[in-house]
Write a protein that holds these residues in place. Structure first.
Motif, PDB file in Angstrom:
ATOM      1  N   SER A   1      -7.078  -0.312   2.775  1.00 40.83           N
ATOM      2  CA  SER A   1      -6.166   0.721   3.316  1.00 40.83           C
ATOM      3  C   SER A   1      -6.013   1.921   2.382  1.00 40.83           C
ATOM      4  O   SER A   1      -5.981   3.066   2.843  1.00 40.83           O
ATOM      5  CB  SER A   1      -4.783   0.133   3.575  1.00 40.83           C
ATOM      6  OG  SER A   1      -4.881  -1.094   4.218  1.00 40.83           O
TER       7      SER A   1
ATOM      8  N   THR B   1       0.832  -1.208   0.000  1.00 39.78           N
ATOM      9  CA  THR B   1       0.000   0.000   0.000  1.00 39.78           C
ATOM     10  C   THR B   1       0.870   1.263   0.000  1.00 39.78           C
ATOM     11  O   THR B   1       0.579   2.222  -0.719  1.00 39.78           O
ATOM     12  CB  THR B   1      -0.953  -0.033   1.219  1.00 39.78           C
ATOM     13  OG1 THR B   1      -1.761  -1.214   1.111  1.00 39.78           O
ATOM     14  CG2 THR B   1      -1.848   1.188   1.277  1.00 39.78           C
TER      15      THR B   1
ATOM     16  N   ASP C   1      -7.541  -4.751  -2.248  1.00 37.68           N
ATOM     17  CA  ASP C   1      -7.403  -5.477  -0.979  1.00 37.68           C
ATOM     18  C   ASP C   1      -8.638  -5.221  -0.130  1.00 37.68           C
ATOM     19  O   ASP C   1      -8.945  -4.065   0.169  1.00 37.68           O
ATOM     20  CB  ASP C   1      -6.143  -4.970  -0.257  1.00 37.68           C
ATOM     21  CG  ASP C   1      -5.882  -5.719   1.046  1.00 37.68           C
ATOM     22  OD1 ASP C   1      -6.708  -6.564   1.433  1.00 37.68           O
ATOM     23  OD2 ASP C   1      -4.837  -5.447   1.659  1.00 37.68           O
TER      24      ASP C   1
ATOM     25  N   ASP D   1      -3.385  -1.974  -5.941  1.00 37.58           N
ATOM     26  CA  ASP D   1      -2.875  -2.365  -4.622  1.00 37.58           C
ATOM     27  C   ASP D   1      -3.523  -3.708  -4.266  1.00 37.58           C
ATOM     28  O   ASP D   1      -4.719  -3.778  -3.992  1.00 37.58           O
ATOM     29  CB  ASP D   1      -3.252  -1.262  -3.608  1.00 37.58           C
ATOM     30  CG  ASP D   1      -2.777  -1.567  -2.200  1.00 37.58           C
ATOM     31  OD1 ASP D   1      -1.978  -2.502  -2.019  1.00 37.58           O
ATOM     32  OD2 ASP D   1      -3.211  -0.844  -1.274  1.00 37.58           O
TER      33      ASP D   1
END
Ligand SMILES: Nc1ncnc2c1ncn2[C@@H]1O[C@H](COP(=O)(O)OP(=O)(O)OP(=O)(O)O)[C@@H](O)[C@H]1O
Ligand SMILES: [Mg+2]
Length: 208
Positions: free
Chosen positions: A42, A16, A38, A82
């Motif tokens: 995040s 990240t 993800d 990500d």
């Protein structure tokens, strides 16, 4: 116009952190999107606390991630993904099959390096459908001013993946910037060295 996946099989390796900083730097020169693939979300959380209107747009991964990447690339040009911390996650599989470049952050510890065998296998599988895929490992959280241990260098030699010459060092600014919804380029003098190493890494990425 490129699609970059930031992937790996280890949690906390820096996916990240690299995604946010690299994508933000690309976005300064040409429109770039970041996809948070993800489920931990995040990158989306980071975007939500940013107060800067110019901050890169971050999209939640959709069910048809392949189609989403395609659409975003048409609109933005560059797309960063990500990925979740598993090569067995369906999002990682789609990202590896859809991207031009996959960056794999790893911490400079033998255990982390040995764990890259999983991503190596996943990349081998993806190359069958995505033969132009270019992988590069990036050492992250290297200790500043210490040379990498002999053990780490030996472990690196056993891995059949290109390793970036630029190692990203462990610096508080990488954590602090994220906490404030910023990237290291927005941290003034505190982010100077981190920004320089990111620029250096981008030079290598562009040569792939
Ligand atoms: N170079 C660095 N220097 C200092 N701290 C770092 C650095 N890179 C990452 N970190 C910190 O390490 C932690 C893990 O990083 P990050 O969340 O980017 O990893 P990740 O691979 O995305 O993790 P996950 O697998 O859980 O998604 C975070 O707290 C982050 O701020
Ligand atoms: Mg992450």
């Amino acid at each position: 116009m490129s699609v970059f996946a930031i992937a790996g099989n280890k949690g906390g390796a820096g996916k990240t952190t690299l995604s946010i900083n690299l994508a933000s730097r690309f976005n300064r020169d040409s429109p770039t999107a970041l996809v948070d693939a993800d489920p931990q979300g995040s990158s989306l959380q980071w975007r939500a606390i940013s107060t800067n209107d110019d901050t890169i747009p971050v999209f939640r991964a959709e069910n048809d991630l392949h189609q989403q990447i395609d659409n975003l690339q048409r609109t933005f040009g560059h797309v960063f993904i990500d990925c979740p911390p598993s090569v067995h996650a369906p999002q990682t599989d789609v990202a590896l099959k859809s991207c031009h470049i996959v960056l794999i952050p790893v911490q400079p510890s033998p255990m982390d390096l040995w764990a890259t065998v999983h991503i190596e296998r996943a990349i081998e599988g993806s190359l069958e459908v995505n033969p132009s895929l270019k992988p590069m490992m990036v050492i992250n959280q290297a200790e500043a001013r210490t040379t990498m241990s002999k053990l780490v260098r030996e472990a690196l030699q056993q891995i059949d993946l290109l390793v970036a010459d630029t190692a990203i060092t462990r610096r508080a600014v990488y954590r602090h910037s994220i906490l404030h919804g910023k990237n290291v380029f927005e941290m003034g003098s505190l982010g100077r060295i981190a920004s320089e190493e990111m620029e250096q890494l981008i030079k290598e990425i562009k040569l792939l």
